[in-house]
Design an enzyme around this catalytic site. Structure first.
Site, PDB file in Angstrom:
ATOM      1  N   HIS A  60      73.885  21.023 142.180  1.00  0.00           N
ATOM      2  CA  HIS A  60      73.586  21.590 140.858  1.00  0.00           C
ATOM      3  C   HIS A  60      74.718  22.511 140.419  1.00  0.00           C
ATOM      4  O   HIS A  60      75.572  22.916 141.211  1.00  0.00           O
ATOM      5  CB  HIS A  60      72.239  22.313 140.841  1.00  0.00           C
ATOM      6  N   ASP A  99      72.996  24.110 147.838  1.00  0.00           N
ATOM      7  CA  ASP A  99      72.790  25.473 148.307  1.00  0.00           C
ATOM      8  C   ASP A  99      72.993  25.614 149.816  1.00  0.00           C
ATOM      9  O   ASP A  99      72.457  24.838 150.616  1.00  0.00           O
ATOM     10  CB  ASP A  99      71.375  25.948 147.961  1.00  0.00           C
ATOM     11  N   HIS A 158      77.442  22.410 143.560  1.00  0.00           N
ATOM     12  CA  HIS A 158      77.202  22.807 144.941  1.00  0.00           C
ATOM     13  C   HIS A 158      75.798  22.433 145.385  1.00  0.00           C
ATOM     14  O   HIS A 158      74.890  22.258 144.580  1.00  0.00           O
ATOM     15  CB  HIS A 158      77.421  24.311 145.125  1.00  0.00           C
ATOM     16  N   ARG A 185      64.442  32.823 142.505  1.00  0.00           N
ATOM     17  CA  ARG A 185      64.529  31.603 143.305  1.00  0.00           C
ATOM     18  C   ARG A 185      63.946  31.819 144.697  1.00  0.00           C
ATOM     19  O   ARG A 185      64.236  32.817 145.350  1.00  0.00           O
ATOM     20  CB  ARG A 185      65.996  31.173 143.449  1.00  0.00           C
TER      21      ARG A 185
END
Length: 295
Positions: free
Chosen positions: A271, A113, A111, A286
């Protein structure tokens, strides 16, 4: 473009080791806490990010405030409507997986983000707080290369196509109907080009992933002879495009250790967080950077 050999080079400041022929570099002789407060160092780091698409660092014992400050060098940070942010550091999302974590399968799909946003993230700065003794790697994919190596006939077919991306069909799927409707009202499905242009380099990027639900402008006279050309024809084409991220030649795989950091360009990569480490613990933090509308 890909290169034929793995290289180790020196930028004006950092040691740079290319990790694969397609994507990724490990940066040494670098203190990200210092980079966060130095405009010249940051400019050099940003240029390396655009070149290699994902940068890796080890032994970066930085504070959460420094983590946020580094990410904010790229631009304002975004919150996540489902996961939320650290109460003391807005924009810093805790992704903690332990024995009490509810089961979910959002990270272990290829995917990009938050493409369900009208303006998907520019990129992310991800720090490992606690790593499993083995497992829990993350894979990144060069979607510029994935597009470049598509057959010419496919490139022609998808040149002007657009796809719908949905948070309702992903994070919202396990919610009640009322919660799902509220989530959709707040974040209506976003529509993006199947092939986007990188605003810094002009590269063409294959820009569909597991948040993409369907192609919105496929049903035209040029594509449709009979109904079967659309259903399942359009869905099969979309799944074929999404599957390109799983090709190893476009990938780099990173093994996490505490205080290791990855910074990636969300515009040109996908990723996949490998969830093979249960019952070990994996704790990540994150910071996602607000991006612009794909074109």
């Amino acid at each position: 473009m890909t290169t034929a050999t793995r290289t180790r080079a020196t930028s004006s400041t950092f040691q740079v080791e290319q990790l694969t022929c397609s994507i990724g570099a490990e940066i040494t002789a670098c203190d990200l806490g210092e980079v966060a407060s130095d405009a010249d160092l940051f400019a050099e780091l940003r240029a390396l990010l655009v070149q290699h698409k994902v940068l890796f660092f080890r032994d970066q014992n930085i504070t959460r405030a420094q983590h946020v400050a580094l990410a904010q060098r790229f631009g304002p940070l975004e919150d996540h409507p489902v996961v939320g942010s650290d109460p003391d550091q807005p924009g810093l999302v805790r992704i903690y997986k332990d024995l009490d974590s509810p089961p979910e399968h959002y990270e272990n799909a290829y995917h990009c983000d938050a493409t369900w946003r009208e303006n998907p993230p520019f990129g992310c700065v991800l720090r490992c707080v606690e790593a499993p003794p083995v497992g829990g790697d993350t894979i990144w994919v060069n979607m510029v290369e994935a597009y470049r190596r598509l057959p010419a006939t496919v490139k022609d077919k998808i040149a002007n196509l657009r796809a719908r991306h949905s948070i309702e069909a992903s994070f919202g799927a396990r919610m009640s109907a009322e919660q799902r409707a509220a989530l959709h009202a707040r974040y209506p499905d976003a529509e993006h080009p199947v092939v986007r242009t990188h605003p810094d380099t002009g590269d063409e990027i294959l820009f569909v992933n597991s948040f993409a639900t369907h192609l919105v402008n496929y049903h035209t006279a040029d594509n449709i002879r009979f109904g079967i050309d659309y259903a399942p024809g359009a869905a099969n084409l979309l799944q074929y495009l999404i599957s390109q991220a799983s090709i190893p030649e476009y990938q780099v795989r990173w093994r996490w250790t505490p205080n290791s950091i990855a910074i990636w360009d969300n515009r040109s990569t996908q990723h996949y967080a490998v969830q093979d480490y249960w019952p070990a613990v994996r704790k990540m933090e994150r910071a996602g950077i607000i991006g612009d509308r794909p074109f």
